[in-house]
Write a protein that holds these residues in place. Structure first.
Motif, short mmCIF file in Angstrom:
data_model
loop_
_atom_site.label_atom_id
_atom_site.label_comp_id
_atom_site.label_asym_id
_atom_site.label_seq_id
_atom_site.Cartn_x
_atom_site.Cartn_y
_atom_site.Cartn_z
N PRO A 288 -84.98 72.07 -9.17
CA PRO A 288 -83.91 72.12 -8.18
C PRO A 288 -83.36 73.51 -7.82
O PRO A 288 -82.26 73.62 -7.34
N VAL A 289 -84.10 74.56 -8.03
CA VAL A 289 -83.59 75.88 -7.67
C VAL A 289 -83.67 76.07 -6.16
O VAL A 289 -84.50 75.46 -5.49
N PRO A 290 -82.81 76.94 -5.61
CA PRO A 290 -82.90 77.22 -4.17
C PRO A 290 -84.27 77.76 -3.78
O PRO A 290 -84.97 78.39 -4.58
N LYS A 291 -84.65 77.53 -2.55
CA LYS A 291 -85.97 77.89 -2.06
C LYS A 291 -86.38 79.35 -2.31
O LYS A 291 -87.53 79.60 -2.65
N GLY B 108 -86.24 60.27 -10.83
CA GLY B 108 -87.46 61.02 -10.65
C GLY B 108 -87.45 61.57 -9.25
O GLY B 108 -86.76 61.08 -8.37
N PRO B 109 -88.17 62.62 -9.02
CA PRO B 109 -88.16 63.22 -7.71
C PRO B 109 -88.81 62.32 -6.67
O PRO B 109 -89.81 61.68 -6.94
N SER B 110 -88.20 62.25 -5.50
CA SER B 110 -88.81 61.53 -4.40
C SER B 110 -89.71 62.53 -3.68
O SER B 110 -89.77 63.69 -4.03
N GLY B 111 -90.36 62.11 -2.65
CA GLY B 111 -91.21 63.00 -1.91
C GLY B 111 -90.42 64.10 -1.20
O GLY B 111 -90.97 65.11 -0.81
N ASP B 112 -89.11 63.91 -1.03
CA ASP B 112 -88.28 64.87 -0.29
C ASP B 112 -87.65 65.94 -1.14
O ASP B 112 -87.27 66.98 -0.65
N GLU B 113 -87.49 65.69 -2.43
CA GLU B 113 -86.81 66.66 -3.28
C GLU B 113 -87.76 67.27 -4.29
O GLU B 113 -88.61 66.60 -4.83
N PRO B 114 -87.63 68.58 -4.54
CA PRO B 114 -88.52 69.21 -5.51
C PRO B 114 -88.13 68.82 -6.93
O PRO B 114 -86.99 68.52 -7.21
N ALA C 35 -95.01 86.03 -11.92
CA ALA C 35 -94.94 85.15 -10.75
C ALA C 35 -94.48 83.77 -11.19
O ALA C 35 -94.95 83.24 -12.19
N ARG C 36 -93.56 83.19 -10.46
CA ARG C 36 -93.00 81.87 -10.79
C ARG C 36 -93.89 80.78 -10.21
O ARG C 36 -94.21 80.76 -9.04
N ASN C 37 -94.30 79.85 -11.07
CA ASN C 37 -95.12 78.71 -10.66
C ASN C 37 -94.31 77.45 -10.90
O ASN C 37 -94.16 77.03 -12.05
N PRO C 38 -93.78 76.81 -9.85
CA PRO C 38 -92.93 75.63 -10.03
C PRO C 38 -93.62 74.47 -10.75
O PRO C 38 -92.96 73.59 -11.28
N ASP C 39 -94.94 74.47 -10.77
CA ASP C 39 -95.67 73.39 -11.43
C ASP C 39 -95.92 73.64 -12.91
O ASP C 39 -96.48 72.78 -13.60
N CYS D 8 -85.68 81.60 -13.44
CA CYS D 8 -86.62 82.16 -14.41
C CYS D 8 -88.03 81.86 -13.95
O CYS D 8 -88.28 80.80 -13.36
N ALA D 9 -88.93 82.76 -14.21
CA ALA D 9 -90.32 82.57 -13.82
C ALA D 9 -91.01 81.49 -14.65
O ALA D 9 -92.01 80.94 -14.22
N ILE D 10 -90.45 81.16 -15.82
CA ILE D 10 -91.14 80.21 -16.69
C ILE D 10 -90.28 79.05 -17.20
O ILE D 10 -90.76 78.18 -17.91
N VAL D 11 -88.98 79.02 -16.80
CA VAL D 11 -88.07 77.94 -17.22
C VAL D 11 -87.48 77.31 -15.97
O VAL D 11 -87.11 78.01 -15.02
N GLU D 12 -87.35 75.99 -15.96
CA GLU D 12 -86.86 75.28 -14.79
C GLU D 12 -85.35 75.44 -14.57
O GLU D 12 -84.61 75.75 -15.50
#
Length: 117
Positions: free
Chosen positions: A39-42, A30-36, A54-58, A95-99
């Protein structure tokens, strides 16, 4: 031994039995507080796709949930409205809608043709 002592001992033993499982769950991933979580580049995390989405990571869907796979025709991620073209030279986009990273020659069930500006 009275009934209240036995109940307390049972509760204690139940709690101790669950402790290793809880501790192990924290170590398994599971993600720690340090990693998103995504995992796509910033540069992709909140970018806008070529079709204006618009891409929403959440609010991203999993690749498995959208049947992401290599394309079998001319409908590819590279010509989808949700695609974010390569920004860092690794030949992968997002992708704006796929991780995750998205191959330009892939396809999923959310494909929507992009005809340009």
């Amino acid at each position: 031994m009275d009934r209240s002592t036995r109940l307390s001992r049972r509760r204690l033993l139940r709690g101790l039995g669950a402790s290793p499982a809880v501790a192990l769950a924290g170590c398994l991933g599971g993600p720690s507080g340090d990693e998103p979580a995504d995992p796509v580049p910033k540069p992709y995390r909140t970018a806008t796709a070529q079709g204006g989405t618009a891409r929403n990571p959440d609010a991203l869907r999993s690749k498995g949930g959208v049947n992401y796979h290599a394309a079998r025709g001319t409908a590819t991620c590279a010509n989808c409205i949700h695609y974010l073209p390569d920004k860092n030279g690794d030949d992968l986009g997002a992708c704006a809608i796929v991780e995750g990273d998205i191959a330009p020659d892939a396809w999923c069930t959310l494909y929507a043709r992009y005809d340009g500006d």
